[in-house]
Write an enzyme that holds these catalytic residues in place. Sequence first.
Site, mmCIF file in Angstrom:
data_model
loop_
_atom_site.group_PDB
_atom_site.id
_atom_site.type_symbol
_atom_site.label_atom_id
_atom_site.label_comp_id
_atom_site.label_asym_id
_atom_site.label_seq_id
_atom_site.Cartn_x
_atom_site.Cartn_y
_atom_site.Cartn_z
ATOM 1 N N CYS A 98 47.566 30.382 0.692
ATOM 2 C CA CYS A 98 48.323 29.598 1.530
ATOM 3 C C CYS A 98 48.826 28.467 0.803
ATOM 4 O O CYS A 98 48.160 27.551 0.329
ATOM 5 C CB CYS A 98 47.193 28.951 2.559
ATOM 6 S SG CYS A 98 48.145 27.977 3.934
ATOM 7 N N HIS B 138 54.968 39.076 2.940
ATOM 8 C CA HIS B 138 55.947 38.439 3.462
ATOM 9 C C HIS B 138 57.135 39.377 4.028
ATOM 10 O O HIS B 138 57.633 40.034 3.184
ATOM 11 C CB HIS B 138 56.455 37.008 3.189
ATOM 12 C CG HIS B 138 55.356 35.961 2.549
ATOM 13 N ND1 HIS B 138 54.865 35.067 3.616
ATOM 14 C CD2 HIS B 138 54.610 35.950 1.691
ATOM 15 C CE1 HIS B 138 53.978 34.431 3.031
ATOM 16 N NE2 HIS B 138 53.716 34.893 1.953
ATOM 17 N N GLU C 92 52.440 33.560 11.145
ATOM 18 C CA GLU C 92 51.489 33.749 10.383
ATOM 19 C C GLU C 92 50.403 34.745 10.595
ATOM 20 O O GLU C 92 50.017 34.805 11.612
ATOM 21 C CB GLU C 92 50.711 32.245 9.870
ATOM 22 C CG GLU C 92 51.596 31.423 9.020
ATOM 23 C CD GLU C 92 50.721 30.341 8.364
ATOM 24 O OE1 GLU C 92 49.991 30.732 7.391
ATOM 25 O OE2 GLU C 92 51.053 29.319 8.591
ATOM 26 N N CYS D 136 54.678 27.063 6.732
ATOM 27 C CA CYS D 136 53.981 28.147 5.882
ATOM 28 C C CYS D 136 54.543 28.215 4.528
ATOM 29 O O CYS D 136 55.847 28.325 4.320
ATOM 30 C CB CYS D 136 54.234 29.530 6.433
ATOM 31 S SG CYS D 136 53.461 30.898 5.210
ATOM 32 N N GLY E 294 55.525 31.411 2.708
ATOM 33 C CA GLY E 294 56.343 31.851 3.241
ATOM 34 C C GLY E 294 57.622 31.425 3.126
ATOM 35 O O GLY E 294 58.853 31.786 3.009
#
Length: 366
Positions: free
Chosen positions: A78, A168, A217, A226, A229
């Site tokens: 993350c 993703h 998410e 994110c 992301g």
Amino acid sequence: MLQFSKYQGLGNDFLLLDGRSLEDPEGLFGLTPERVQRLCDRRFGVGGDGVILALPPREGGELRMRIFNADGTEPEMCGNGIRCLARFLADSDGDQAPRSWEIETLAGRMVPALAEDGRIRVDMGPPFLTPESVPTTLAVGEQGLPVGELEVLGQRLAVAAAGMGNPHAVVPVADVAAIDLEGLGAALELHGAFPARTNVHFVQVLAPDHLVMRVWERGAGPTLACGTGACATLVACHRLGLAARHARLDLPGGPLEIHWDKASGHVFMTGPAEAVFDGVVAPSLFGEDGAQPPALAVAAPSSTIDCATACVNGCLRPEACPSAEARARVTALLEGRSLDDLVALAGESLESRTRGRLSRDVSAAT
């Protein structure tokens, strides 16, 4: 007494637990998927998008990071979370810029660095652009990454896929504000083209160096930001011919600076991470019936016994229990102190960290 610190990066908020000095780090503070869910509940718990553990290293790094989503599942990495972890480490240890950490994650070793302006710059490593590494069933197109059209809730969406240690799906759109994030995000997360589920990002290109995106998410739903992301979105948009290698990405919680370095092939993410508060969880949050739900899964070496999972129904090695000494010390501490003493002890530690953080901020301001 579960002591924690809450941090947020662009509104993506996490509970940080420091287990670097734990005798039995794989005990994971007694956390289970159900307890993670309870902690992250915004009405009945503390509230957060996830729980992050700082643990002793296994593979030569300075420490190891494990993160659990609000639903109790464990993602590989993350981006906002690792920035929050770096800021937490600096606050806890009194570190000043320049300072970097080599942090082991399920997505490989990451290196966040504390900048002079207080932001955190993270070397996220190279992106994954083959179907098996994302993973996805989409085929690689002429753009050099997996692409394809997927039918979602009766709509045909042009989707690109990229991995940053976690999967993703990136969907360029004309107007990101008009997207049904709740419906399309949830459906795409579970689409068969992504066998490990996926994070979902809708992106609008304002200029080659300025993108706007919205985030769904995996395991958390809509969030304000994110980090991985944003990295995947910049990479996908650059390969699609929509963006430069260096751009500002505006998320609902604020902007991130993303740079896909041509020389190294690594993606660098720069953004803020802020302390919110420190606290101690009341034991009653998890109930008092003594029930022991299944522990979080732990990937431990096969030559050792992971007491947190293997011994749920009783000690497998009572004649030489590997955690007996640590448990005896904990028992002695609990029996030798009242509840008020334990609360005071935790409070003193929290006060010390808070005073250190305030002192750092005053010094930086002057």
